[in-house]
Design a protein around this motif. Structure first.
Motif, PDB file in Angstrom:
ATOM      1  N   ASN A 190       0.799  -1.218   0.000  1.00  0.00           N
ATOM      2  CA  ASN A 190       0.000   0.000   0.000  1.00  0.00           C
ATOM      3  C   ASN A 190       0.836   1.274   0.000  1.00  0.00           C
ATOM      4  OD1 ASN A 190      -2.327  -1.607   0.176  1.00  0.00           O
ATOM      5  ND2 ASN A 190      -2.162  -1.710   2.403  1.00  0.00           N
ATOM      6  N   GLY A 191       2.150   1.182   0.152  1.00  0.00           N
ATOM      7  CA  GLY A 191       2.983   2.370   0.241  1.00  0.00           C
ATOM      8  C   GLY A 191       3.300   2.966  -1.118  1.00  0.00           C
ATOM      9  N   PRO A 192       4.116   4.034  -1.129  1.00  0.00           N
ATOM     10  CA  PRO A 192       4.500   4.675  -2.392  1.00  0.00           C
ATOM     11  C   PRO A 192       5.401   3.771  -3.216  1.00  0.00           C
ATOM     12  CG  PRO A 192       5.742   5.583  -0.554  1.00  0.00           C
ATOM     13  CD  PRO A 192       4.714   4.673   0.052  1.00  0.00           C
ATOM     14  N   PRO A 193       5.603   4.097  -4.486  1.00  0.00           N
ATOM     15  CA  PRO A 193       6.430   3.242  -5.354  1.00  0.00           C
ATOM     16  C   PRO A 193       7.907   3.324  -4.997  1.00  0.00           C
ATOM     17  CG  PRO A 193       5.756   5.224  -6.522  1.00  0.00           C
ATOM     18  CD  PRO A 193       5.025   5.242  -5.215  1.00  0.00           C
ATOM     19  N   THR A 194       8.634   2.307  -5.380  1.00  0.00           N
ATOM     20  CA  THR A 194      10.080   2.295  -5.183  1.00  0.00           C
ATOM     21  C   THR A 194      10.752   3.102  -6.291  1.00  0.00           C
ATOM     22  OG1 THR A 194      10.376   0.291  -6.502  1.00  0.00           O
ATOM     23  CG2 THR A 194       9.929   0.012  -4.152  1.00  0.00           C
ATOM     24  N   GLU A 195      12.043   3.317  -6.111  1.00  0.00           N
ATOM     25  CA  GLU A 195      12.794   4.059  -7.132  1.00  0.00           C
ATOM     26  C   GLU A 195      12.812   3.289  -8.453  1.00  0.00           C
ATOM     27  OE1 GLU A 195      17.176   6.230  -7.619  1.00  0.00           O
ATOM     28  OE2 GLU A 195      16.623   5.204  -5.754  1.00  0.00           O
ATOM     29  N   ALA A 196      12.957   1.969  -8.370  1.00  0.00           N
ATOM     30  CA  ALA A 196      12.949   1.166  -9.595  1.00  0.00           C
ATOM     31  C   ALA A 196      11.593   1.226 -10.289  1.00  0.00           C
ATOM     32  CB  ALA A 196      13.316  -0.274  -9.264  1.00  0.00           C
ATOM     33  N   GLU A 197      10.515   1.172  -9.503  1.00  0.00           N
ATOM     34  CA  GLU A 197       9.176   1.269 -10.088  1.00  0.00           C
ATOM     35  C   GLU A 197       8.952   2.628 -10.724  1.00  0.00           C
ATOM     36  OE1 GLU A 197       6.835  -1.805  -7.050  1.00  0.00           O
ATOM     37  OE2 GLU A 197       6.840   0.358  -6.676  1.00  0.00           O
ATOM     38  N   LEU A 198       9.474   3.690 -10.107  1.00  0.00           N
ATOM     39  CA  LEU A 198       9.334   5.031 -10.684  1.00  0.00           C
ATOM     40  C   LEU A 198      10.074   5.146 -12.008  1.00  0.00           C
ATOM     41  CD1 LEU A 198       9.706   7.216  -7.464  1.00  0.00           C
ATOM     42  CD2 LEU A 198       7.664   6.979  -8.889  1.00  0.00           C
TER      43      LEU A 198
END
Length: 484
Positions: A190-198
């Motif tokens: 449920n948290g914000p996206p990771t750097e890789a996902e961004l």
């Protein structure tokens, strides 16, 4: 007087021992009449070297008894799992019991030990130690009570209690680990996206080059080299800083010239003069409420603070210009669609002159076509450094110009830019911003005395919403009252 028989000594030696008498008394009583006299007569008649018929009968009885006893011992010794009984005098030597597994124990001690089937023994006289003392109190230790209540029928010996304590500790550790895993899983989902996902959302994984729109005519900020081979300046170093954190090497960054009115549209010109959409704009783009409301503009956190100023020729009749109002009735040039042009239009009644490049305004000033140029001090300071016939004036406007990167509608890319600027600001070991300032803006301070060219510290940056693992390095967050 009767003569003593010659075999008197032999009879004395042949007198049964107590053990032999114990084994033969019944049969001897039957043959001799069952009384002491019969025993005495048989003892006397049995003397000498010969054997009487009574002796032969008695011998057969003894042999039969020995044979039966031997058979009985043989039967008992043949079975390894039965008890072995041996007769010795008046009592049975039934003291040892072979359990068939190589262990013996005394029969008179059997009741003292209780094997629970798990390799633990306990004295029977200790069983009552775990019973209620009759006053409503259980004298057993706490660990023993908990263990025996949890596992009925199992004795809570020292090894069992120690094992239970280890089990209880392991259970607590397992519960804590499970709670952490569940918490991390919930945060992860449920948290914000990771750097890789961004990076994936921003479309950077499919790019082998990063296109960045920059100015190409402002010395100290962004200037194309005379041979056209590259760019240099403060904005160029900031663009390299961001590109490196996005995963691009210097040779993978492609700079393109962009004019002021094209910064919101993110349209720059390539080497052939063709308009090309860029990924980022790092071109002295000031943050304003109107620009932030534009859906095509996506500002990052600011990377430089400066202010508006005025440049005139050295022979300008007013030795010092303290406000834009003093330029009333003068020919003043500024960048079209810039915040500086808006402020100038508010200060004077005349129509200011607008140009797409600040270098064109400065060139007209040198020729004497206009009287003054106004825009951000960081943009004008480089021209004053190059030409000593120009004079720089601080007009003391309260408004601060905040330069930021435009990532357009690409929200994921904008978050990654914020992350790069946040790392540069919050990490004391990250000195890339400070190095860019010292290399390109600090030299301008000496040639522009009395003018606040640019703030010497990187603007405060807040950590962007990027998911980080608990063990990953986190940087301190500070209040940023001046952040847009």
């Amino acid at each position: 007087m009767a003569e003593e028989p010659a075999d008197a000594g032999t009879r004395a030696e042949g007198t049964p021992t107590p053990s032999e008498h114990h084994g033969r008394s019944d049969r001897q009583g039957g043959r001799g009449g069952g009384g002491p006299a019969g025993d005495e007569r048989e003892g006397r008649s049995g003397g000498g070297t010969g054997r009487s018929p009574g002796d032969e009968s008695r011998g057969r009885d003894v042999d039969e008894h020995d044979r039966q006893s031997g058979d009985d011992r043989g039967r008992r010794s043949d079975d390894r799992h039965d008890r072995e009984r041996r007769f010795d005098g008046r009592y049975e030597r039934d003291r040892w019991d072979d359990d068939g597994h190589g262990h013996e124990r005394r029969s008179d001690e059997r009741d003292r030990w209780d094997d629970d089937g798990h390799g633990h023994e306990r004295r029977s006289d200790e069983r009552d130690r775990w019973d209620d003392d009759g006053h409503g109190h259980d004298p057993r230790p706490k660990d023993a009570r908990v263990f025996e209540d949890a596992y009925p029928g199992m004795p809570a010996g020292p090894f069992a209690r120690r094992g239970f304590r280890r089990f209880r500790l392991t259970a607590w550790i397992a519960l804590v680990v499970a709670a952490v895993v569940v918490g991390v899983s919930i945060t992860w989902v449920n948290g914000p996206p990771t750097e890789a996902e961004l990076r994936e959302k921003a479309g950077l994984l499919s790019k082998d080059r990063l296109r960045i729109g920059v100015k190409d005519d402002t010395p100290g900020i962004a200037l194309r080299s005379k041979d056209g081979s590259g760019f240099e300046g403060f904005d160029i170093d900031i663009a390299y800083l961001i590109a490196a954190d996005l995963g691009f090497r210097r040779d993978q960054v492609e700079f393109m010239s962009i004019e002021t009115e094209d910064r919101a549209r993110m349209q720059a010109r390539n080497g052939n003069g063709e308009f090309v959409r860029v990924d980022l704009v790092v071109a002295t783009f000031s943050v304003t409420p109107a620009r932030k409301a534009d859906p095509s503009v996506g500002f990052s956190t600011p990377y430089l603070f400066t202010e508006q100023s005025v440049v005139t020729r050295s022979d300008y009749q007013d030795e010092h210009v303290a406000s834009l109002g003093q330029l009333e009735g003068r020919k003043v040039c500024s960048l079209g669609t810039s915040t500086s042009l808006t402020e100038l239009s508010k200060a004077i009644r005349g129509n200011p002159i607008a140009e797409g490049l600040i270098s064109k305004c400065v060139e007209r000033l040198r020729r004497g076509d206009i009287d003054a140029v106004t825009t951000d001090a960081a943009l004008l300071a480089g021209f004053v450094t190059q030409d000593r016939n120009l004079r720089h004036h601080d007009i003391a406007l309260e408004k601060t110009e905040m330069w930021a990167v435009n990532a357009g509608p690409n929200a994921a890319l904008r978050t990654l830019v914020d992350l790069a600027l946040y790392r540069s600001y919050a990490d004391p070991q990250n000195q890339r911003w400070e190095e860019a300032y010292k290399a390109h803006i600090e030299p301008l301070l000496k040639t522009n005395p009395g003018v606040n060219v640019a703030q010497a510290e990187q603007p405060c940056a807040l950590p962007p919403p990027v998911r980080r693992w608990p063990w990953e390095r986190t940087l301190p967050a500070r209040d940023c009252p001046s952040a847009p």
